[in-house]
Design a protein around this motif. Structure first.
Motif, short mmCIF file in Angstrom:
data_model
loop_
_atom_site.label_atom_id
_atom_site.label_comp_id
_atom_site.label_asym_id
_atom_site.label_seq_id
_atom_site.Cartn_x
_atom_site.Cartn_y
_atom_site.Cartn_z
N VAL A 119 43.17 -2.91 14.00
CA VAL A 119 43.24 -3.45 15.36
C VAL A 119 42.67 -2.49 16.41
O VAL A 119 41.80 -2.88 17.19
CB VAL A 119 44.67 -3.87 15.73
CG1 VAL A 119 44.80 -4.13 17.23
CG2 VAL A 119 45.09 -5.10 14.95
N PRO A 120 43.12 -1.25 16.45
CA PRO A 120 42.60 -0.35 17.49
C PRO A 120 41.08 -0.21 17.44
O PRO A 120 40.40 -0.37 18.46
CB PRO A 120 43.29 0.98 17.18
CG PRO A 120 44.54 0.61 16.47
CD PRO A 120 44.18 -0.60 15.65
N GLN A 121 40.53 0.06 16.28
CA GLN A 121 39.08 0.23 16.16
C GLN A 121 38.33 -1.06 16.47
O GLN A 121 37.24 -1.05 17.04
CB GLN A 121 38.71 0.71 14.76
CG GLN A 121 39.16 2.13 14.45
CD GLN A 121 38.43 3.17 15.26
OE1 GLN A 121 37.27 2.99 15.62
NE2 GLN A 121 39.11 4.25 15.58
N LEU A 123 39.24 -3.51 18.49
CA LEU A 123 39.23 -3.72 19.94
C LEU A 123 38.27 -2.75 20.61
O LEU A 123 37.59 -3.10 21.58
CB LEU A 123 40.64 -3.54 20.50
CG LEU A 123 41.68 -4.52 19.97
CD1 LEU A 123 43.07 -4.14 20.45
CD2 LEU A 123 41.33 -5.95 20.39
N ALA A 124 38.22 -1.54 20.10
CA ALA A 124 37.33 -0.53 20.68
C ALA A 124 35.87 -0.96 20.57
O ALA A 124 35.05 -0.66 21.44
CB ALA A 124 37.55 0.82 20.02
N ARG A 161 36.94 -12.99 21.15
CA ARG A 161 37.78 -12.34 20.14
C ARG A 161 38.97 -13.21 19.81
O ARG A 161 39.29 -13.45 18.63
CB ARG A 161 38.27 -10.98 20.67
CG ARG A 161 39.42 -10.40 19.85
CD ARG A 161 39.86 -9.03 20.33
NE ARG A 161 40.47 -9.01 21.65
CZ ARG A 161 41.74 -9.33 21.92
NH1 ARG A 161 42.52 -9.79 20.93
NH2 ARG A 161 42.21 -9.24 23.12
#
Lengths: 197, 197
Positions: A119-121, A123-124, A161
């Motif tokens: 998730v973090p990557q 979204l980044a 997204r």
DNA sequence: ATGCATCAATGCATACTGTGCAACTTTGCC
DNA sequence: GGCAAAGTTGCACAGTATGCATTGATGCAT
């Protein structure tokens, strides 16, 4: 885009091999259980070299999304100048989705989108494209440094997204995906205010 | 919210101490150069215990944003039922911003928002709240499982993130922040379509 | 207050991540 | 062929993150 010499071609091949090895292993063993060592071994490339291409295994796994996002911006810039912004975005998204997502790749895409650790990557990846898309929008409208282009870029990427996430959660056809894209774009175009009752 | 026993109070104190130690060290040495060892030492807590509270130093550093996002949702739910969705969101955001951001904390907030290595975790914080906000919006409107609440939650959080980033980049007053929040909400309410010329 | 059950804090071992550095190899070109 | 630039690799090392077992603090019932 165009790959000229042997050097460039080999670099691209290595990058692709690493990305595909990562996704292949993730499909087999689950995203969480894949290590960089395994990816490097699967692609027959040194671990150290892996880190010359990607700064983490997460980055390797979301590299496909990054390529799609880049393609989206390119498509958007290629749309006719007179086309309204959201209309052009809609067409660009549909074009990219239709071009890239072969049935076999959708399993990998679903895996990547659902994995909590990505998730973090993930979204980044989108956030990193916000500025470029904002500039493309500003160019189209002849604006400069106002809030609108940045806001439009950020919310449009977020909307796409979200639609993709929801679509991947419920097995459905490309036609359904297009409808859901249109619905989201429609909300953005018409305004999001709602009053209870 | 309410902390009952000694046990709960001590846990909260430890969590706060770790978060503040992390931000303190980041302000002194830069986000990139802070290690978990340093944070644990600064807070006088074992390294192993740090990982009982946060799964990474990045998570500790963005914990303040997570608390603000939670507060936003609580405030939103506390708004009068008849209030339109974006109006209620606007008021909730303004309330949270005015309450939380003391002048001294803004330096830490700016540090966190600007640090490239915190981008993934920071975005994940907002994304993790999308579902809860979407449910709050759906409750207000009496909807269920349609695209609108999810889209409204995701785009609103994105818009507020963008406004906060831009505001932190240019030193400005709280009044300016409120104006920029209103401008962004206004765009969302009025619709984002634009035609060139 | 005593004793017990639960939960938190800690140290240790261990696997994995990510980067700097230096040696070596391949590629492109004159 | 031979040279310079760029890519690959191994190695060392600091840091991250988790499982496990032990110890200590807390809350509660008696």
């Amino acid at each position: 885009m165009t790959v000229v010499g042997r050097r460039e071609r080999k670099k691209l091949a290595t990058r692709t091999a690493l990305r595909e090895a990562a996704l292949h292993l993730a499909l087999r063993h689950g995203v969480e259980h894949v290590t960089v060592d395994q990816i490097a071994a699967e692609a027959d490339i040194a671990v150290r070299t892996f880190f010359n291409y990607f700064s983490s295994k997460e980055e390797a796994m979301v590299a496909g999304l990054a390529a799609e996002a880049d393609a989206l911006i390119t498509e958007f810039r290629a749309r006719p100048r007179a086309e309204p912004v959201l209309r052009a975005l809609r067409e660009a998204v549909v074009t990219v989705m239709a071009a890239g997502d072969l049935p076999e790749q959708i399993d990998a895409l679903r895996l990547v989108v659902r994995a909590p650790s990505l998730v973090p990557q993930r979204l980044a990846v989108y956030a990193a494209r916000e500025k470029a898309l904002a500039e493309a929008i500003a160019d189209r409208l002849g604006l400069e440094d106002s809030l609108y282009p940045a806001l439009c870029a950020a919310t449009a990427l977020t909307a796409m997204r979200l639609v993709l996430e929801r679509w991947l959660d419920h097995p459905a056809s490309m036609t359904v995906l297009r409808e859901q894209i249109d619905e989201a774009i429609g909300h953005l175009a018409a305004g999001m205010e709602r009053t209870p009752q």
